[in-house]
Design a protein around this motif. Structure first.
Motif, PDB file in Angstrom:
ATOM      1  N   HIS A 176       0.867  -1.014   0.093  1.00  8.28           N
ATOM      2  CA  HIS A 176      -0.143   0.165   0.114  1.00  8.28           C
ATOM      3  C   HIS A 176       0.949   1.265  -0.018  1.00  8.28           C
ATOM      4  O   HIS A 176       0.739   2.283  -0.793  1.00  8.28           O
ATOM      5  N   HIS A 180       1.573   4.244  -2.798  1.00  9.17           N
ATOM      6  CA  HIS A 180       1.618   5.654  -2.580  1.00  9.17           C
ATOM      7  C   HIS A 180       2.806   6.435  -3.216  1.00  9.17           C
ATOM      8  O   HIS A 180       2.818   7.550  -3.696  1.00  9.17           O
ATOM      9  N   PHE A 190       1.403  10.646   2.853  1.00 11.24           N
ATOM     10  CA  PHE A 190       0.331   9.710   3.030  1.00 11.24           C
ATOM     11  C   PHE A 190       0.325   9.067   4.492  1.00 11.24           C
ATOM     12  O   PHE A 190       1.328   8.266   4.624  1.00 11.24           O
ATOM     13  N   ASP A 192      -1.346   6.331   6.857  1.00 13.77           N
ATOM     14  CA  ASP A 192      -2.448   5.608   6.831  1.00 13.77           C
ATOM     15  C   ASP A 192      -2.652   4.969   8.174  1.00 13.77           C
ATOM     16  O   ASP A 192      -2.133   4.278   8.895  1.00 13.77           O
ATOM     17  N   GLU A 202      -6.760   6.030  -2.166  1.00 17.59           N
ATOM     18  CA  GLU A 202      -6.595   4.890  -1.188  1.00 17.59           C
ATOM     19  C   GLU A 202      -7.018   3.604  -1.910  1.00 17.59           C
ATOM     20  O   GLU A 202      -6.693   2.726  -1.596  1.00 17.59           O
TER      21      GLU A 202
HETATM   22 ZN    ZN Z   1      -3.248   5.089   2.236  1.00 16.39          ZN
END
Ligand code: ZN
Length: 271
Positions: A176, A180, A190, A192, A202
């Motif tokens: 993830h 980004h 970012f 999270d 997202e």
């Molecule tokens: Zn994220």
């Protein structure tokens, strides 16, 4: 992947393929296990065509390549369509220079093993994948996790990422955050948490994580799937348009970059 001008109506869009992958657990893993030399978009394209035609998924090659391997395409078999890059030249009037650029076209040139006959093939091996190698190859730096908020799973800043050592699904969070960096950090940092607003960024990052986790058989795909499906069900658009085509293209490209970056050796160039 931008050019759909030459696409026959039988070939699904990237957004439709991504939604297939989201809604059908196991599809990506199956596609990766047999077609891993190709990009994820082409893997899914090949798998969907095999399923529609009732062909056993397996190695794919062009007609001449099968000949080199000592096999021949059976009479009457129709080729599968994949998306391939082509280099084009454009003449720049102002500078009087030839500029090259890459365009994508759909070509029906590939046949799956089940459409051929002849000499036995070597069994397929799935290439090894290593997270640290991927991070290094992508020119991304892993930095210590310095957030005090325990809900933060990870963050991405420019070309740096950090993963909470207590992250519930560390590989999922890694993919993830890598997504980004590849797709978004030029627009800002970012961070999270478990309650990050469900923006399109997202969903793109989570879709990359889904493609990577499931391709590589790493824990986290189910969580991603739930997140994306939840987001899609909240959208006002009809299901087929829930993920914009451009986002689907970005997602496939970023997942390919991450997976290829983590392999021990780069196989002969497939697209
Ligand atoms: Zn994220």
């Amino acid at each position: 992947m931008e050019n759909h001008a030459n696409q026959s109506p039988a070939i699904p869009k990237w957004s439709a393929l991504l939604i297939e992958a989201v809604t059908k657990p196991g599809l990506i893993m199956k596609a990766y296990s047999v077609f891993h030399a190709y990009s994820i978009g082409n893997q899914l394209l090949a798998l969907v065509q095999c399923q529609r035609r009732g062909l056993q998924p397996g190695p794919i090659n062009t007609f001449p390549k099968w000949k080199d391997l000592g096999r021949f395409v059976k009479r009457g078999e129709r080729a599968l369509t994949l998306c391939m890059p082509i280099t084009c030249k454009r003449h720049d009037e102002d500078s009087d220079e030839e500029n090259t650029f890459t365009s994508f076209v759909y070509k029906a040139r590939w046949f799956v093993l089940a459409q051929t006959d002849g000499q036995e093939l070597e069994p397929l091996t799935i290439p090894d994948w290593d997270a640290e190698r991927a991070i290094k190859t992508l020119n991304i730096e892993r930095v210590p996790f310095d957030h005090t908020d325990g809900n933060v799973q990870g963050f991405a800043r420019k070309r740096q990422i950090a993963i909470n050592p207590l992250a519930q699904l560390p590989y999922k969070t890694l993919f993830h955050e890598l997504a980004h960096v590849i797709l978004h950090t030029s627009e800002g940092d970012f961070t999270d948490t478990e309650t990050t607003p469900r923006t399109l960024c997202e969903v793109e990052a989570e879709s990359v994580a889904l493609l990577c986790c499931e391709s590589l058989g790493l824990e986290g795909a189910e969580y991603c799937r739930g997140y994306i499906q939840n987001w899609m069900s909240r959208g006002s658009a009809s299901k087929g348009d829930a993920i914009p085509e451009k986002s689907a293209q970005k997602t496939f490209r970023a997942a390919d970059q991450i997976i290829r970056a983590g392999r021990a050796e780069v196989p002969e160039s497939h697209f």
